[in-house]
Enzyme design. Structure first.
Site, short mmCIF file in Angstrom:
data_model
loop_
_atom_site.label_atom_id
_atom_site.label_comp_id
_atom_site.label_asym_id
_atom_site.label_seq_id
_atom_site.Cartn_x
_atom_site.Cartn_y
_atom_site.Cartn_z
N TYR A 95 44.47 5.06 25.62
CA TYR A 95 44.30 3.70 26.18
C TYR A 95 43.48 3.78 27.47
CZ TYR A 95 45.67 -0.83 28.20
OH TYR A 95 45.66 -2.09 28.77
N SER A 109 42.06 -1.85 33.29
CA SER A 109 43.51 -1.76 33.51
C SER A 109 43.72 -0.76 34.64
CB SER A 109 44.17 -1.22 32.23
OG SER A 109 45.48 -0.78 32.51
N1 LIG Z 1 49.74 -6.69 29.54
C1 LIG Z 1 49.42 -5.74 30.41
O1 LIG Z 1 50.29 -5.14 31.07
C2 LIG Z 1 47.99 -5.35 30.60
C3 LIG Z 1 47.68 -4.51 31.68
C4 LIG Z 1 46.35 -4.12 31.88
C5 LIG Z 1 45.36 -4.59 31.02
N2 LIG Z 1 45.69 -5.40 29.99
C6 LIG Z 1 44.61 -5.84 29.10
O2 LIG Z 1 44.60 -7.25 29.03
C7 LIG Z 1 44.11 -7.66 27.74
C8 LIG Z 1 45.08 -8.67 27.13
O3 LIG Z 1 46.34 -8.03 26.94
P1 LIG Z 1 47.67 -8.86 26.60
O4 LIG Z 1 48.74 -8.23 27.40
O5 LIG Z 1 47.43 -10.30 26.69
O6 LIG Z 1 47.89 -8.42 25.06
P2 LIG Z 1 48.30 -9.28 23.77
O7 LIG Z 1 48.65 -8.29 22.72
O8 LIG Z 1 49.31 -10.31 24.14
O9 LIG Z 1 46.92 -10.02 23.39
C9 LIG Z 1 45.83 -9.32 22.87
C10 LIG Z 1 45.12 -10.23 21.87
O10 LIG Z 1 43.96 -9.54 21.38
C11 LIG Z 1 43.84 -9.85 20.01
N3 LIG Z 1 43.07 -8.82 19.30
C12 LIG Z 1 43.35 -7.50 19.21
N4 LIG Z 1 42.44 -6.90 18.42
C13 LIG Z 1 41.55 -7.85 18.03
C14 LIG Z 1 40.41 -7.84 17.20
N5 LIG Z 1 39.98 -6.72 16.60
N6 LIG Z 1 39.75 -8.99 17.00
C15 LIG Z 1 40.18 -10.15 17.58
N7 LIG Z 1 41.27 -10.22 18.36
C16 LIG Z 1 41.96 -9.08 18.59
C17 LIG Z 1 45.28 -9.90 19.50
O11 LIG Z 1 45.39 -10.58 18.27
C18 LIG Z 1 45.99 -10.59 20.66
O12 LIG Z 1 46.02 -11.99 20.48
C19 LIG Z 1 43.96 -6.38 26.92
O13 LIG Z 1 42.62 -5.98 26.93
C20 LIG Z 1 44.81 -5.38 27.67
O14 LIG Z 1 44.38 -4.05 27.49
C21 LIG Z 1 46.97 -5.80 29.76
#
Ligand SMILES: NC(=O)c1ccc[n+]([C@@H]2O[C@H](COP(=O)([O-])OP(=O)(O)OC[C@H]3O[C@@H](n4cnc5c(N)ncnc54)[C@H](O)[C@@H]3O)[C@@H](O)[C@H]2O)c1
Length: 257
Positions: free
Chosen positions: A161, A148
């Site tokens: 985080y 991220s």
């Molecule tokens: N959305 C943003 O702004 C952003 C920015 C930078 C990085 N990210 C990274 O991108 C990735 C996806 O984020 P997102 O925005 O789609 O979030 P989201 O919450 O929409 O999706 C995350 C998914 O991970 C699953 N998950 C969490 N813990 C789990 C576990 N123990 N076992 C199995 N599944 C699990 C959740 O059920 C969910 O479906 C993450 O790693 C996040 O840190 C997101």
């Protein structure tokens, strides 16, 4: 008729996507299936996972499993069954993760343990399983860790985080060295802010004033899950065959400040 040239095609590739029930992982599944990949989708959210499956091209060609990825010892059997059913793996998107905004004074050991378990250990052990003999394609392939912008740049309340995301950034670099002899490329991707369930209730998005400030920090405004999914297609495809150990920043200009 001559075949259409497409260096980004994912045809004949089997791709594992963790966190596929929501947000960016779901969009990666949709986009990768449109690019011709067969998918192995993992998430603990059963309803979200089946909704994702319904959104895919050729939904019966894919494999999905409901699993809490912190149950590391259950991952092996699931990956073996998936490989038996749809073939050896040539790509992995380690997308599952959680987020928080938490000041230092409120941090507790259990919270840190939980963050490292979910954001770092699950990605590491899923990668270990996917790379085991018999699971990964003999021709090699591509693994992507979801870091991220917060993994390399500071924001108040983002130390926990950010630490986990910094760990994934460096993990990708060392694994790139280790796995190159198997022709497995390892990269990380660093998104800026994209509104999904992970952050929609956190102060920088939920508070209208703070949201405006967050938007202003991104030169091109906030991103969409498609922006990250398209970058993942590049990293998974043969178009990036000479790219390993890199961190692809896809953040609308957030980190140029
Ligand atoms: N959305 C943003 O702004 C952003 C920015 C930078 C990085 N990210 C990274 O991108 C990735 C996806 O984020 P997102 O925005 O789609 O979030 P989201 O919450 O929409 O999706 C995350 C998914 O991970 C699953 N998950 C969490 N813990 C789990 C576990 N123990 N076992 C199995 N599944 C699990 C959740 O059920 C969910 O479906 C993450 O790693 C996040 O840190 C997101």
């Amino acid at each position: 008729m001559e075949k259409q040239f497409n260096p980004f095609s994912l045809k004949n590739k089997v791709i594992v996507i963790s966190g596929a029930a929501s947000g960016i992982g779901r969009q990666c599944a949709i986009t990768c299936s449109k690019m011709g990949a067969k998918l192995i989708l993992l998430d603990l959210n059963e309803i979200g996972l089946s909704e994702t499956l319904q959104l895919l091209e050729n939904s019966d060609e894919h494999f999905s499993a409901v699993i809490n990825l912190t149950d590391y010892n259950k991952v092996g059997n699931i990956i073996s069954s998936a490989v038996e059913k749809i073939g050896r793996i040539s790509g992995l998107l380690n997308c599952a993760g959680i987020s928080t905004t938490l000041p230092l004074k409120n941090a507790k050991q259990e919270i840190l343990d939980n963050f490292f378990k979910i954001n770092v250990y699950t990605a590491y052990f899923l990668t270990q399983t996917v790379c085991k003999m018999g699971n990964f394609s003999k021709e090699g392939g591509s693994i992507v860790f979801f870091s991220s912008a917060a993994g390399q740049y500071g924001e108040s309340g983002k130390s926990i985080y950010g630490m986990t995301k910094g760990a994934l950034f460096s993990c990708a670099k060392s694994l790139a060295c280790e796995l190159s002899r198997k022709n497995i490329r390892v990269n990380s991707i660093s998104p800026g802010v994209i509104v999904t369930p992970i952050n929609q209730n956190l102060p920088h998005i939920a508070d209208p004033e703070l949201r405006k400030q967050t938007e202003a920090l991104h030169l091109l405004g906030l991103g969409n899950p498609e922006d990250i999914a398209n970058a993942c297609v590049y990293l998974l495809s043969d178009a990036s065959r000479w790219v390993t150990g890199s961190n692809l920043v896809v953040d609308g200009g957030y980190t140029t400040r």
